[in-house]
Design a protein around this motif. Structure first.
Motif, PDB file in Angstrom:
ATOM      1  N   VAL A  66      -5.179  -5.732  -6.353  1.00 37.36           N
ATOM      2  CA  VAL A  66      -5.926  -5.844  -5.426  1.00 37.36           C
ATOM      3  C   VAL A  66      -7.331  -5.104  -5.749  1.00 37.36           C
ATOM      4  N   VAL A  94      -3.604  -0.704  -6.665  1.00 41.06           N
ATOM      5  CA  VAL A  94      -2.683  -1.381  -5.627  1.00 41.06           C
ATOM      6  C   VAL A  94      -2.405  -2.862  -6.257  1.00 41.06           C
ATOM      7  N   ARG A  96      -0.615  -6.474  -5.305  1.00 41.07           N
ATOM      8  CA  ARG A  96      -0.223  -7.423  -4.480  1.00 41.07           C
ATOM      9  C   ARG A  96       1.295  -7.779  -4.283  1.00 41.07           C
ATOM     10  N   THR A 114       1.395  -3.521  -1.844  1.00 41.23           N
ATOM     11  CA  THR A 114       0.749  -3.904  -0.596  1.00 41.23           C
ATOM     12  C   THR A 114       2.113  -3.520   0.443  1.00 41.23           C
ATOM     13  N   MET A 260      -1.943  -9.383   4.019  1.00 44.49           N
ATOM     14  CA  MET A 260      -0.464  -8.775   3.682  1.00 44.49           C
ATOM     15  C   MET A 260       0.661  -9.149   4.504  1.00 44.49           C
TER      16      MET A 260
END
Length: 375
Positions: A66, A94, A96, A114, A260
């Motif tokens: 991300v 981060v 996904r 996430t 998300m």
């Protein structure tokens, strides 16, 4: 905050300073990592770092990372607040991934899913997770596990169960050190057990799924909650009012939360997702998108009564200004499945009014035309 049994108040500033300034042997016999330390060339630990370096090279080009500068900077700030002098060596990515997952490599590479971020309620809970992962790094747990594996293999007595038990000991140790780092950084330790209380509620009391490495090697959740709660009861934060940071956390997560939530619902782990949505709705933030997600969950699951539930959730979403534009479209499609043609026609037409630039405009116009012809 509070004093525990015997009125003992624990101040951890000196503990952290000592840990950062002078490496100490951990239970595995390996000294803690110093802030600027690197493994010796051609050592086993250097090989572990090299493997992690290669993983990081893959991540730098991976579409699963991300790349939200504001979210990256926010998480980086919390990492540095907790890690202190170790901050330059820790890189947090981060990823996904809608699963509840996080990991820490020997070289300071941290991956945060996430799905985990979606399940945290505030910055203090984020600090608990980050502190736990940083604890693995400081204690060189990857190296300890490698040495333990070698010893067992040499003795021809290696068993999966014993390796898992050793890993759980490391997880307990990472929880302890992570809690110390969390408190030293001024966060409220009472938020740590709440992460796992919510996790237990989401799983409905079922045991941890072994296919998730992040969870399979951790201590049993009830034990973990009890240990973290006991630590919080015995600990006093010496840096003023303990930080929770709900508003900051929600604000930084909000731009990404819609997709998300979409990823979460599309996992088709409906019971778990339903419990998660209940927690998020109770928190009261961005209710339009949350009720829309609830409607999507019922629509996709399609169990007995789910279509009626999805209609109720979509209608509830439309009461809030942050309801996604797709709410009217999804509601219209559910009306079609319920054979309420008049409501479907009206709702789909409203969707096109709200979204004159909708990419699926031609498709929706055809559906409306068919409904008009069937009147």
């Amino acid at each position: 905050m509070r004093r525990g049994a015997g009125g003992l108040a624990l101040s951890l500033a000196a503990t952290l300073v000592a840990a950062c300034a002078a490496p100490r042997p951990g239970p595995g016999g390996v000294a803690d990592l110093a802030p600027e330390e690197r493994p010796a060339d051609r050592s086993d630990e250097a090989s572990l770092w090299l493997q992690a370096d290669r993983r990081e090279e893959q991540l730098e080009a991976s579409p699963s990372v991300v790349r939200d500068p504001a979210l990256q900077a926010y998480i980086r700030g919390v990492v540095c607040r907790i890690a202190g002098p170790h901050c330059p060596r820790i890189r947090a990515y981060v990823i996904r991934d809608p699963a509840f997952n996080a990991s820490m490599a020997a070289n300071g590479l941290m991956e945060i899913g996430t799905g985990l971020l979606l399940r945290l309620a505030n910055e203090a809970q984020l600090a608990h997770v980050l502190g736990h992962e940083i604890g693995h790094y400081l204690r060189r747990h990857t190296m300890q596990r490698w040495e333990d594996f070698q010893a067992k293999a040499i003795n021809l007595r290696a068993e999966v169960g014993s390796l898992a038990a050793f890993s759980r000991d490391q997880e307990r140790e990472a929880d302890q050190l992570g809690s110390e780092l969390m408190v030293k950084s001024g966060y409220d330790p009472r938020e740590a057990p709440r992460v796992w209380e919510r996790f237990m509620a989401e799983r409905g009391g079922r045991p941890t799924v072994a296919s998730n490495i992040f969870l399979a090697t951790h201590p049993p959740t009830a034990e973990r909650v009890a240990a973290l709660r006991n630590y919080a009861e015995k600990t006093v934060v010496t840096t003023g009012e303990p930080r929770i940071g709900r508003d900051d956390y929600v604000a930084h997560l909000r731009p990404a939360r819609r997709w998300m939530l979409r990823d979460e619902v599309r996992r088709h782990q409906f019971a778990s997702s339903e419990t998660l949505l209940r927690f998020l709705i109770e928190a009261g933030d961005s209710l339009g998108e949350l009720y829309f997600s609830e409607g999507e969950l019922h629509r996709l699951r399609g169990a007995l009564g789910d279509l009626t539930r999805s209609v109720a959730a979509y209608r509830r979403a439309l009461e809030f200004p942050d309801a996604p534009p797709e709410t009217q479209r999804s509601l219209g499609l559910v009306y079609l499945r319920l054979e309420d043609r008049a409501a479907a026609r009206k709702t789909l037409a409203r969707y096109l009014e709200d979204r004159p630039d909708a990419q699926d405009r031609a498709l929706i116009e055809n559906q409306i035309a068919e409904l008009e012809a069937a009147r």
